[in-house]
Motif scaffolding. Structure first.
Motif, mmCIF file in Angstrom:
data_model
loop_
_atom_site.group_PDB
_atom_site.id
_atom_site.type_symbol
_atom_site.label_atom_id
_atom_site.label_comp_id
_atom_site.label_asym_id
_atom_site.label_seq_id
_atom_site.Cartn_x
_atom_site.Cartn_y
_atom_site.Cartn_z
ATOM 1 N N ASN A 23 0.846 -1.210 0.102
ATOM 2 C CA ASN A 23 0.118 0.070 0.086
ATOM 3 C C ASN A 23 0.768 1.219 0.088
ATOM 4 O O ASN A 23 0.608 2.072 -0.674
ATOM 5 N N CYS A 24 1.930 1.191 0.768
ATOM 6 C CA CYS A 24 3.236 2.499 0.743
ATOM 7 C C CYS A 24 3.405 2.662 -0.637
ATOM 8 O O CYS A 24 3.639 3.744 -1.079
ATOM 9 N N THR A 25 3.595 1.529 -1.670
ATOM 10 C CA THR A 25 4.374 1.700 -2.706
ATOM 11 C C THR A 25 3.123 2.460 -3.712
ATOM 12 O O THR A 25 3.702 3.212 -4.568
ATOM 13 N N ARG A 26 2.032 2.082 -3.538
ATOM 14 C CA ARG A 26 0.808 2.669 -4.431
ATOM 15 C C ARG A 26 0.487 4.052 -3.804
ATOM 16 O O ARG A 26 -0.589 4.542 -4.369
ATOM 17 N N SER A 27 0.796 4.552 -2.640
ATOM 18 C CA SER A 27 0.023 5.516 -2.003
ATOM 19 C C SER A 27 0.186 7.003 -2.648
ATOM 20 O O SER A 27 -0.913 7.670 -2.853
ATOM 21 N N LEU A 28 1.240 7.416 -3.232
ATOM 22 C CA LEU A 28 1.468 8.411 -4.084
ATOM 23 C C LEU A 28 0.410 8.393 -5.302
ATOM 24 O O LEU A 28 -0.196 9.338 -5.695
ATOM 25 N N VAL A 29 0.729 7.284 -6.169
ATOM 26 C CA VAL A 29 -0.080 7.088 -7.495
ATOM 27 C C VAL A 29 -1.692 7.114 -7.114
ATOM 28 O O VAL A 29 -2.334 7.834 -7.705
ATOM 29 N N GLY A 30 -1.921 6.407 -6.007
ATOM 30 C CA GLY A 30 -3.554 6.469 -5.619
ATOM 31 C C GLY A 30 -3.991 7.646 -5.144
ATOM 32 O O GLY A 30 -5.239 7.648 -5.157
ATOM 33 N N ASN A 31 -2.914 8.490 -4.737
ATOM 34 C CA ASN A 31 -3.664 9.832 -4.259
ATOM 35 C C ASN A 31 -3.049 11.037 -5.162
ATOM 36 O O ASN A 31 -2.988 12.012 -4.699
ATOM 37 N N GLN A 32 -2.890 10.768 -6.353
ATOM 38 C CA GLN A 32 -2.268 11.656 -7.228
ATOM 39 C C GLN A 32 -2.928 13.095 -7.344
ATOM 40 O O GLN A 32 -2.532 14.116 -7.614
ATOM 41 N N ASP A 33 -4.416 13.028 -7.232
ATOM 42 C CA ASP A 33 -5.263 14.296 -7.420
ATOM 43 C C ASP A 33 -4.790 15.328 -5.979
ATOM 44 O O ASP A 33 -4.323 16.346 -6.326
ATOM 45 N N LEU A 34 -4.487 14.661 -4.938
ATOM 46 C CA LEU A 34 -4.142 15.542 -3.822
ATOM 47 C C LEU A 34 -2.638 15.693 -3.801
ATOM 48 O O LEU A 34 -2.207 16.841 -3.278
ATOM 49 N N VAL A 35 -1.775 14.753 -4.412
ATOM 50 C CA VAL A 35 -0.385 15.341 -4.632
ATOM 51 C C VAL A 35 -0.452 16.411 -5.500
ATOM 52 O O VAL A 35 0.612 17.303 -5.144
ATOM 53 N N LYS A 36 -1.136 16.453 -6.561
ATOM 54 C CA LYS A 36 -0.956 17.266 -7.504
ATOM 55 C C LYS A 36 -1.466 18.970 -7.240
ATOM 56 O O LYS A 36 -1.033 19.917 -7.699
ATOM 57 N N LYS A 37 -2.356 18.702 -6.263
ATOM 58 C CA LYS A 37 -3.252 20.248 -5.976
ATOM 59 C C LYS A 37 -3.145 20.626 -4.841
ATOM 60 O O LYS A 37 -3.473 21.929 -4.570
ATOM 61 N N ILE A 38 -2.525 19.857 -3.797
ATOM 62 C CA ILE A 38 -2.458 20.614 -2.270
ATOM 63 C C ILE A 38 -0.921 20.178 -1.891
ATOM 64 O O ILE A 38 -0.679 19.192 -2.094
ATOM 65 N N TYR A 39 -0.419 21.159 -1.330
ATOM 66 C CA TYR A 39 1.030 21.109 -0.715
ATOM 67 C C TYR A 39 0.758 20.557 0.761
ATOM 68 O O TYR A 39 0.277 21.277 1.526
ATOM 69 N N LEU A 40 1.516 19.427 1.032
ATOM 70 C CA LEU A 40 1.347 18.875 2.276
ATOM 71 C C LEU A 40 2.484 17.869 2.167
ATOM 72 O O LEU A 40 3.106 17.254 1.244
ATOM 73 N N PRO A 41 3.172 17.558 3.570
ATOM 74 C CA PRO A 41 4.301 16.687 3.441
ATOM 75 C C PRO A 41 3.804 15.268 2.723
ATOM 76 O O PRO A 41 2.781 14.701 3.350
ATOM 77 N N ARG A 42 4.508 15.024 1.723
ATOM 78 C CA ARG A 42 4.004 13.971 1.157
ATOM 79 C C ARG A 42 4.158 12.370 1.837
ATOM 80 O O ARG A 42 3.747 11.173 1.388
ATOM 81 N N GLU A 43 5.116 12.639 2.852
ATOM 82 C CA GLU A 43 5.328 11.183 3.548
ATOM 83 C C GLU A 43 4.093 10.808 4.272
ATOM 84 O O GLU A 43 4.131 9.829 4.887
ATOM 85 N N LEU A 44 3.046 11.897 4.503
ATOM 86 C CA LEU A 44 1.953 11.409 5.021
ATOM 87 C C LEU A 44 1.233 10.126 4.448
ATOM 88 O O LEU A 44 0.628 9.563 5.076
#
Length: 272
Positions: free
Chosen positions: A83-104
């Motif tokens: 799940n960690c491996t897929r976490s950024l790709v699975g939340n790409q809308d949040l990663v692209k639109k909102i600034y927050l620590p990506r380690e979250l």
């Protein structure tokens, strides 16, 4: 920044955890009850299929507890790492639109894995109690030590996998291949001495023990299986030493994973 910032953003972390759980059980009538039903069914299937029909209970006393103790901790590692491996790709809308620590995102995936891990431990405890589980302080300490090793190791690998998966989507498939063999790469279904009988006590056995999952599984065996009625097997040799080494290796992977994650952090939004 980095992982330290995650502790300062506990509210956001809590929101991400609840989001993952809502998505996971959206449209489900039973919801979190499935977290108990699945391991309970798995325990019964293993008991009859492997313990009774394949007669593994004759080779290893209370084999179902021995095996399920390993299965539970490996299931936890597999869910956390995958799940960690897929976490950024699975939340790409949040990663692209909102600034927050990506380690979250990887950290929230580990917490969700812990939430699903606890029902499995509950089923394991019930099964172990039926088999006469009478744990001492060292048995309980071993369980927590094994849990700590796997948590740190899975998060370190997960941070590394999440960063690489953004750049190279083949990473996700490669991780799935790794997770297919982890059960066989650690003493879940067999005893450690069987490996040593085959590999000898040389460098191959050292490499086998350097896998943090090997001591972690043995710690769970000691915590649950060794404390059941009728088990007189001694503690695996050098378990304390290999457990300390496993924790050190796990922290090394955490440092490597975090460094890689921070190095590519600036490219995540662009690549996604």
């Amino acid at each position: 920044m980095g992982l330290i910032e995650v502790f300062r953003k506990r509210f956001l972390l809590n929101l991400l955890v609840h989001k993952e759980l809502r998505v996971r059980y959206r449209g489900s009538i039973l919801g979190m009850i499935w977290s108990y039903a699945k391991p309970a069914t798995q325990f019964l299937v293993f008991y009859f299929a492997i313990g009774v029909f394949m007669q593994m209970n004759r080779n290893i006393e209370n084999y179902i507890v021995y095996m399920f103790a390993g299965v539970v901790i490996i299931n936890y590692f597999s869910e956390a790492f995958g799940n960690c491996t897929r976490s950024l790709v699975g939340n790409q809308d949040l990663v692209k639109k909102i600034y927050l620590p990506r380690e979250l995102f990887p950290c929230s995936s580990v917490i969700v894995a812990i939430i699903h891990f606890l029902p499995q431990v509950a089923i394991l405890i019930i099964g172990a109690l039926v088999m006469g589980w009478r744990p001492g302080v060292t048995n309980i300490a071993a369980v927590f030590a094994g849990f700590a090793i796997v948590t740190v190791f899975a998060l370190g690998l997960g941070l590394l996998g999440a960063a690489l998966n953004v750049l190279y989507r083949d990473t996700e498939n490669f991780v799935d291949l790794i997770l297919m063999v982890v059960t066989w790469a650690s003493p879940v279904l067999y005893r450690t001495h069987m490996v040593e009988d085959t590999l000898g006590s040389g460098w191959l056995m050292t490499v086998y023990n350097l896998n943090p999952l090997t001591p972690a599984v043995e710690l769970f065996h000691y915590g649950f299986w060794s404390a059941t009625e009728g088990i007189t097997d001694p503690v695996p040799p050098h378990l304390v030493m290999w457990s300390v080494i496993a924790l050190a290796v796990s922290f090394l992977f955490l440092v490597i994973g975090e460094a890689t994650f921070r190095h590519f952090d600036g490219r995540f939004a662009q690549e996604l």
